[in-house]
Design an enzyme around this catalytic site. Structure first.
Site, PDB file in Angstrom:
ATOM      1  N   ASP A  14       0.855  -0.999  -0.052  1.00  0.00           N
ATOM      2  CA  ASP A  14       0.048  -0.018  -0.066  1.00  0.00           C
ATOM      3  C   ASP A  14       0.764   1.198  -0.023  1.00  0.00           C
ATOM      4  OD1 ASP A  14      -2.471  -1.611   0.066  1.00  0.00           O
ATOM      5  OD2 ASP A  14      -2.261  -1.564   2.166  1.00  0.00           O
ATOM      6  N   LYS A  17       1.863   1.889  -5.199  1.00  0.00           N
ATOM      7  CA  LYS A  17       2.394   1.615  -6.367  1.00  0.00           C
ATOM      8  C   LYS A  17       1.420   1.769  -7.582  1.00  0.00           C
ATOM      9  CE  LYS A  17       2.216  -2.289  -4.344  1.00  0.00           C
ATOM     10  NZ  LYS A  17       2.110  -1.946  -2.860  1.00  0.00           N
ATOM     11  N   GLY A  41      -4.772  -4.261  -3.740  1.00  0.00           N
ATOM     12  CA  GLY A  41      -5.342  -3.252  -4.177  1.00  0.00           C
ATOM     13  C   GLY A  41      -4.633  -1.992  -4.478  1.00  0.00           C
ATOM     14  N   HIS A  42      -4.627  -1.674  -5.693  1.00  0.00           N
ATOM     15  CA  HIS A  42      -3.821  -0.551  -6.103  1.00  0.00           C
ATOM     16  C   HIS A  42      -4.774   0.734  -6.718  1.00  0.00           C
ATOM     17  CE1 HIS A  42      -0.298  -3.212  -7.160  1.00  0.00           C
ATOM     18  NE2 HIS A  42      -0.557  -3.306  -6.028  1.00  0.00           N
ATOM     19  N   GLN A 223       1.905  -6.162  -3.144  1.00  0.00           N
ATOM     20  CA  GLN A 223       2.481  -6.137  -1.810  1.00  0.00           C
ATOM     21  C   GLN A 223       3.918  -5.220  -1.494  1.00  0.00           C
ATOM     22  OE1 GLN A 223       1.666  -9.501  -3.319  1.00  0.00           O
ATOM     23  NE2 GLN A 223      -0.339  -8.544  -2.865  1.00  0.00           N
TER      24      GLN A 223
HETATM   25  P1  GDP Z   1      -0.709   0.392  -3.488  1.00  0.00           P
HETATM   26  O1  GDP Z   1      -1.438  -0.856  -3.185  1.00  0.00           O
HETATM   27  O2  GDP Z   1       0.749   0.527  -3.299  1.00  0.00           O
HETATM   28  O3  GDP Z   1      -1.111   0.727  -4.987  1.00  0.00           O
HETATM   29  O4  GDP Z   1      -1.293   1.632  -2.579  1.00  0.00           O
HETATM   30  P2  GDP Z   1      -3.086   1.683  -2.213  1.00  0.00           P
HETATM   31  O5  GDP Z   1      -3.565   2.228  -3.490  1.00  0.00           O
HETATM   32  O6  GDP Z   1      -3.387   0.419  -1.360  1.00  0.00           O
HETATM   33  O7  GDP Z   1      -2.899   2.514  -0.992  1.00  0.00           O
HETATM   34  C1  GDP Z   1      -2.403   3.956  -1.084  1.00  0.00           C
HETATM   35  C2  GDP Z   1      -3.387   4.971  -0.691  1.00  0.00           C
HETATM   36  O8  GDP Z   1      -2.886   6.281  -0.795  1.00  0.00           O
HETATM   37  C3  GDP Z   1      -4.515   5.155  -1.881  1.00  0.00           C
HETATM   38  O9  GDP Z   1      -5.815   5.403  -1.186  1.00  0.00           O
HETATM   39  C4  GDP Z   1      -3.971   6.305  -2.630  1.00  0.00           C
HETATM   40  O10 GDP Z   1      -5.116   6.999  -3.348  1.00  0.00           O
HETATM   41  C5  GDP Z   1      -3.500   7.288  -1.720  1.00  0.00           C
HETATM   42  N1  GDP Z   1      -2.245   8.147  -2.237  1.00  0.00           N
HETATM   43  C6  GDP Z   1      -1.412   7.697  -3.151  1.00  0.00           C
HETATM   44  N2  GDP Z   1      -0.335   8.799  -2.982  1.00  0.00           N
HETATM   45  C7  GDP Z   1      -0.644   9.476  -2.047  1.00  0.00           C
HETATM   46  C8  GDP Z   1      -0.133  10.798  -1.718  1.00  0.00           C
HETATM   47  O11 GDP Z   1       0.956  11.374  -2.022  1.00  0.00           O
HETATM   48  N3  GDP Z   1      -0.776  11.477  -0.701  1.00  0.00           N
HETATM   49  C9  GDP Z   1      -2.003  11.008  -0.187  1.00  0.00           C
HETATM   50  N4  GDP Z   1      -2.477  11.934   0.637  1.00  0.00           N
HETATM   51  N5  GDP Z   1      -2.750   9.936  -0.602  1.00  0.00           N
HETATM   52  C10 GDP Z   1      -2.122   9.236  -1.427  1.00  0.00           C
HETATM   53  P1  IMO Z   2      -0.730  -4.005  -2.284  1.00  0.00           P
HETATM   54  O1  IMO Z   2      -0.483  -4.808  -3.704  1.00  0.00           O
HETATM   55  C1  IMO Z   2      -0.874  -4.483   2.244  1.00  0.00           C
HETATM   56  C2  IMO Z   2      -0.930  -8.834   3.554  1.00  0.00           C
HETATM   57  C3  IMO Z   2      -2.192  -9.177   4.336  1.00  0.00           C
HETATM   58  C4  IMO Z   2      -1.641 -10.085   5.471  1.00  0.00           C
HETATM   59  C5  IMO Z   2      -0.411 -10.770   4.395  1.00  0.00           C
HETATM   60  C6  IMO Z   2      -1.103 -11.959   3.771  1.00  0.00           C
HETATM   61  O2  IMO Z   2      -2.294  -3.315  -2.351  1.00  0.00           O
HETATM   62  O3  IMO Z   2       0.297  -3.384  -1.791  1.00  0.00           O
HETATM   63  P2  IMO Z   2      -2.450 -12.852   1.551  1.00  0.00           P
HETATM   64  O4  IMO Z   2      -3.725 -12.614   1.519  1.00  0.00           O
HETATM   65  O5  IMO Z   2      -1.280 -12.237   0.903  1.00  0.00           O
HETATM   66  O6  IMO Z   2      -2.432 -14.099   2.011  1.00  0.00           O
HETATM   67  O7  IMO Z   2      -2.268 -11.937   3.146  1.00  0.00           O
HETATM   68  O8  IMO Z   2      -0.102  -9.827   3.504  1.00  0.00           O
HETATM   69  N1  IMO Z   2      -1.152  -8.106   2.365  1.00  0.00           N
HETATM   70  C7  IMO Z   2      -1.139  -6.935   1.790  1.00  0.00           C
HETATM   71  N2  IMO Z   2      -1.032  -5.745   2.501  1.00  0.00           N
HETATM   72  N3  IMO Z   2      -1.045  -4.361   0.731  1.00  0.00           N
HETATM   73  C8  IMO Z   2      -1.180  -5.369  -0.059  1.00  0.00           C
HETATM   74  O9  IMO Z   2      -1.068  -5.530  -1.274  1.00  0.00           O
HETATM   75  C9  IMO Z   2      -1.310  -7.012   0.544  1.00  0.00           C
HETATM   76  N4  IMO Z   2      -1.338  -8.110   0.055  1.00  0.00           N
HETATM   77  C10 IMO Z   2      -1.364  -8.965   1.235  1.00  0.00           C
HETATM   78  O10 IMO Z   2      -2.955  -8.088   5.036  1.00  0.00           O
HETATM   79  O11 IMO Z   2      -1.265  -9.656   6.482  1.00  0.00           O
HETATM   80 MG    MG Z   3      -2.976  -1.608  -1.742  1.00  0.00          MG
END
Ligand code: GDP
Ligand code: IMO
Ligand code: MG
Length: 421
Positions: A14, A17, A41-42, A223
């Site tokens: 998270d 990415k 979840g991107h 991840q």
């Molecule tokens: P990913 O899994 O690495 O793609 O990241 P996620 O989408 O799960 O989580 C990142 C969260 O932070 C999302 O809700 C984005 O919309 C938000 N986000 C990304 N970059 C920024 C930033 O620079 N500032 C803020 N406030 N939010 C951001």
């Molecule tokens: P993105 O790509 C954050 C965590 C789960 C759990 C562990 C194992 O959005 O960054 P799994 O379902 O893979 O067996 O879970 O890994 N986990 C993540 N945490 N971002 C993710 O993906 C994750 N994918 C798995 O919360 O602790």
């Molecule tokens: Mg994510």
């Protein structure tokens, strides 16, 4: 022959990415996912819309892009088809710009049940899995029992599906776990049929042929490094290699074909699910990071655990990924913080450690360095020079510690909220 660039997360996932890949896609023709699956979840935010992608590469919304789901990915057809249908509402037919490796493994409905049963049986020591069936599917892959995308079009698909399902039902009977897959199984079979309008390919051949032609390719990690099956905080990890090494096995490219490695980190740190998190905060600062940063899982909605930046873990991840440049996200979340901290060492059994140890559990105590906050709104900043001095000092310190340049700083969720140096 061209080299392929990589974007991946350096913390516990998270990091942002999705946003970065979407931002960088105009520089690349091909975007490829190499591991993970619907546990990811991107989030993408642009033109007043927001999307969460789970299996589809984050380049999908850009006109000219070709998006590949590589052999290292595990696919739940139901989740993938739901995702495709949501994307197509915005972007129109994507069947010409999304291709899927025949070698990618399928997540069966019973894999999901096994994930849930195993977690329930673990009780307090559960991993906090996303319950998408990731662990059981990779277990069947390495156990050589799995079903793959390429099998969908073979005449024996149904028989092989039933054989694997029966095996799973046998395993499930050993758990005290109630379930009914009838409804999900019907959806699953329907989704498998729908998937057939996409091209199933030997993605390793396509990727290498494109590199040979000089095409720019970006590999998108899911991840984060600290969730890596080998080097993460085992057993509280995911079941794939989330690091640069995973690009080679997850796409079929040789190590010497890897070019830039862009490592993404948040200016602080989060983790969702169980497991060690040395810099976790249980105080008001932690609450504020969660509230201001909207730190709730994009896949499961669970609140993310929040804490200060962990430089020890970050350096460990940078080392093993061969990171060539850094991308820092979400500094804007700390706009109002009077003081910011970063962990520079751990204390373990009275000794100070400057490396990430095997034993990095709850017993590890962080040693902090403090920085004055910038206490102003940086979300409108678009040029590095315009950042407050305190933020520039924080960035310079990170660069000095890691010997890596911070090339991009994200200041908000939107595609446009970005500072590129
Ligand atoms: P990913 O899994 O690495 O793609 O990241 P996620 O989408 O799960 O989580 C990142 C969260 O932070 C999302 O809700 C984005 O919309 C938000 N986000 C990304 N970059 C920024 C930033 O620079 N500032 C803020 N406030 N939010 C951001
Ligand atoms: P993105 O790509 C954050 C965590 C789960 C759990 C562990 C194992 O959005 O960054 P799994 O379902 O893979 O067996 O879970 O890994 N986990 C993540 N945490 N971002 C993710 O993906 C994750 N994918 C798995 O919360 O602790
Ligand atoms: Mg994510």
């Amino acid at each position: 022959m061209n080299q392929l660039d990589v974007v991946l997360g350096l913390q516990w996932g998270d990091e942002g990415k999705g946003k970065v890949v979407d931002l960088l896609t105009p520089n690349y023709k091909v975007i490829a996912r190499f591991q993970g699956g619907p546990n990811a979840g991107h989030s993408l935010v642009f033109d007043g819309d927001s999307f969460v992608l789970h299996t589809v590469p984050s380049g999908i919304f850009r006109e000219e892009s070709m998006n590949i789901i590589g052999n290292g990915v595990v696919i739940d057809p139901v989740i993938l088809m739901e995702e495709i249908e949501a994307i197509e509402k915005k972007a129109g037919d994507i069947s010409k710009k999304l291709i899927i490796s025949k070698r990618a493994h399928l997540i069966l409905p019973t894999h999901r049940m096994l994930d849930a049963a195993s977690e329930a049986a673990k009780g307090k020591s559960k991993i906090g899995s996303t319950l998408k069936g990731i662990g059981p599917t990779y277990m069947d892959k390495t156990g050589r029992n799995g079903l793959r995308i390429g099998d969908i079009v073979s005449g024996e698909f149904e028989a092989r599906y039933n054989a694997l399902k029966e095996k799973h039902l046998g395993l499930l009977s050993q758990y005290d776990f109630q379930f009914d897959i009838t409804e999900y199984e019907a959806k699953w079979m329907a989704a498998v049929e729908k998937l057939k309008r996409f091209e199933f390919i030997e993605s390793e051949l396509v990727v290498n042929a494109e590199l040979q032609k000089g095409t720019a390719i970006l590999a998108e990690g899911a991840q984060g490094s600290m969730l890596d099956i080998d080097f993460g905080t085992y057993p509280f990890v995911t079941s794939s290699n989330t690091m640069t090494a995973g690009v080679c096995t997850g796409l079929g490219v040789a190590p010497n074909r890897v070019g830039k490695v862009m490592g993404i980190f948040k200016a602080y740190c989060t983790r969702v699910g169980s497991g060690p998190f040395p810099t976790e905060l249980f105080d008001n600062d932690g609450e504020e990071l969660r509230r201001i940063g909207h730190e709730f899982g994009a896949t499961t909605g669970r609140p993310r655990r929040c804490g200060w930046l962990d430089m020890v873990a970050l350096k460990y991840a940078i080392m093993m990924n061969g990171v060539t440049e850094l991308i820092m996200m979400k500094a804007d979340v700390m706009n109002d913080f009077p003081t910011i901290k970063a962990c520079v060492a751990y204390k373990l059994n009275g000794k100070e450690l400057d490396y990430f140890p095997f034993e990095a559990g709850d017993e590890v105590e962080p040693v902090y360095k403090e920085f004055p906050g910038w206490k102003c709104d940086i979300t409108k900043v678009r040029k590095y020079e315009d950042f407050p001095a305190e933020l520039k000092d924080y960035v310079s310190w990170i660069e000095a510690e890691t010997s890596c340049p911070v090339k991009i700083i994200s200041v908000g969720p939107d595609r446009k909220e970005i500072v590129i140096r």
